[in-house]
Enzyme design. Structure first.
Site, mmCIF file in Angstrom:
data_model
loop_
_atom_site.group_PDB
_atom_site.id
_atom_site.type_symbol
_atom_site.label_atom_id
_atom_site.label_comp_id
_atom_site.label_asym_id
_atom_site.label_seq_id
_atom_site.Cartn_x
_atom_site.Cartn_y
_atom_site.Cartn_z
ATOM 1 N N LYS A 4 0.837 -1.202 0.000
ATOM 2 C CA LYS A 4 0.000 0.000 0.000
ATOM 3 C C LYS A 4 0.872 1.252 0.000
ATOM 4 O O LYS A 4 2.083 1.188 0.229
ATOM 5 C CB LYS A 4 -0.915 -0.008 1.226
ATOM 6 C CG LYS A 4 -0.184 0.029 2.551
ATOM 7 C CD LYS A 4 -1.145 -0.062 3.722
ATOM 8 C CE LYS A 4 -0.392 -0.038 5.049
ATOM 9 N NZ LYS A 4 -1.309 -0.090 6.208
ATOM 10 N N TYR A 46 13.550 31.291 4.995
ATOM 11 C CA TYR A 46 12.318 31.983 5.346
ATOM 12 C C TYR A 46 12.197 32.219 6.846
ATOM 13 O O TYR A 46 12.579 31.375 7.659
ATOM 14 C CB TYR A 46 11.108 31.165 4.894
ATOM 15 C CG TYR A 46 10.877 31.189 3.396
ATOM 16 C CD1 TYR A 46 10.718 32.390 2.709
ATOM 17 C CD2 TYR A 46 10.790 30.001 2.680
ATOM 18 C CE1 TYR A 46 10.499 32.408 1.340
ATOM 19 C CE2 TYR A 46 10.569 30.006 1.317
ATOM 20 C CZ TYR A 46 10.415 31.214 0.641
ATOM 21 O OH TYR A 46 10.192 31.215 -0.707
#
Length: 369
Positions: free
Chosen positions: A38, A264
């Protein structure tokens, strides 16, 4: 392995084969093996992994959702595929592609029986999921008789297996709870065998269960993270080989004077002259903001380089003051000797999250040596 020229996720099928053989060696010869593929095979490449497991002789594959199973069928995968969390909206596709549903509630059972009738099915394999303590999906123990009454005599389906999921098999401090789950599962399967008049396959163990509770391997086991090289404990990790290796390169070297900031929000301020390297990988690629501000690191020329300031969407900056490196040099984000588990722990998470979070925009390179 060639040197990286861009950000790539290398997928080592030789490592997968090694891990499969290691886990198989823990089992009785007649115990079946279900490989869990999965979430893009834990962030790698579900088709490449499924094909290799099929070649290695896996008995079953497991996915979370129907669309994941459809991808495998279209790629030519023929082994049985269990869908762990099917939803009624996808039942027609599930049936069309010969996928096998986990039936975990009365609603799902009745919805699937309705779909089976509409499609004119007969003897279609389904898997009954019981909740023994994880409290996520599954029928309760006190619903066994009711489930038997709903299923018995229905020609549209047959119960292929009965399974449950251990909640803490990797934590030996939780051994009492795990053994109580095993005991509950024993009671449930015993009642089901009598109520159904048949003996479906039984499977309970995940990777850590295979390692720590081999007495409960029953007819089949399910392994996800172990196949990809992680055993939830250091001693087992040494025996396994990571399948995925995330690599990138240095885009630019910068010399940062004392007092200047990086990135940032100016979350890093240089206390003295340092050298930074900018790398083309960021939170849009799966290296989340929790790895920033010195918690995460990469490996450049066999030395750790810690992340400076905030992780950007497409880039990170790392401290290479004490590392001899230049633009174009290869960088190991994780894999091989630089474990995804160790890196994840630095950010307060687990290898599962780091591995499955690698963006699909990262180029996959499949190696089969």
């Amino acid at each position: 392995m060639s040197k990286a020229k861009e950000t790539v996720l290398e997928i080592d099928l030789g490592a997968l084969a090694h891990n499969y053989a290691y886990l198989k060696a823990k089992l009785k010869p007649d115990t079946k093996f279900m490989g869990v593929v999965k979430a893009f095979a834990y962030g790698s490449d579900s088709v490449a992994i499924a094909k290799k497991l099929q070649d290695l002789g896996v008995d079953y594959l497991a996915v979370a959702y129907v669309k994941e199973g459809v991808v495998l069928r279209k790629a030519g995968i023929t082994v049985p595929i269990l869908v762990l969390h099917p939803l009624p909206a996808s039942f027609k596709k599930l049936i069309k592609h010969d996928l096998e549903p986990s039936i975990y509630s009365e609603k799902i059972l009745l919805d699937f029986l309705r779909a089976a009738e509409e499609q004119g099915l007969g003897n279609y394999p389904v898997h009954l999921k019981f909740n023994t303590g994880l409290n996520r999906l599954g029928f309760r123990e006190d619903e066994v008789e009711h489930v038997c009454n709903l299923v018995k005599g229905r020609k549209e389906i047959r119960v292929e297996s009965v399974f449950s999921h251990l909640a803490a098999s990797e934590d030996l401090n939780e051994a009492f709870f795990t053994k109580s789950q095993i005991a509950a599962y024993e009671r449930i399967t015993g009642m089901l065998d009598k109520g159904l008049g048949s003996k479906p396959l039984r499977h309970l163990l995940n990777t850590s269960g295979i390692i720590n509770y081999p007495m409960a391997q029953y007819d089949m086991v399910r392994s996800g993270i172990g196949l990809y090289g992680y055993g939830n404990e250091a001693a087992i990790d040494k025996e396994l080989r990571p399948v995925a290796r995330l690599k990138t390169i240095i885009s630019q070297i910068n010399r940062i004077p004392a007092g200047e900031t990086v990135g940032y929000n100016r979350k890093f301020t240089s206390q003295g002259p340092i050298v930074s390297a900018t790398l083309p990988v960021g939170h849009a690629d799966g290296i989340g903001r929790p790895y920033g501000k010195g918690k995460g690191y990469v490996v450049i020329n066999e030395k750790r380089a810690y992340i400076l300031g905030n992780v950007c969407m497409d880039m990170i900056m790392v401290d290479v003051t004490d590392i001899d490196c230049k633009a174009g040099d290869e960088v190991i984000v994780f894999g091989g000797e630089s474990s995804a588990e160790t890196l994840a722990n630095h950010a307060g998470t687990i290898s599962y999250e780091l591995l499955t979070g690698i963006s699909q925009r990262v180029k996959r390179v499949v190696l089969d040596e």
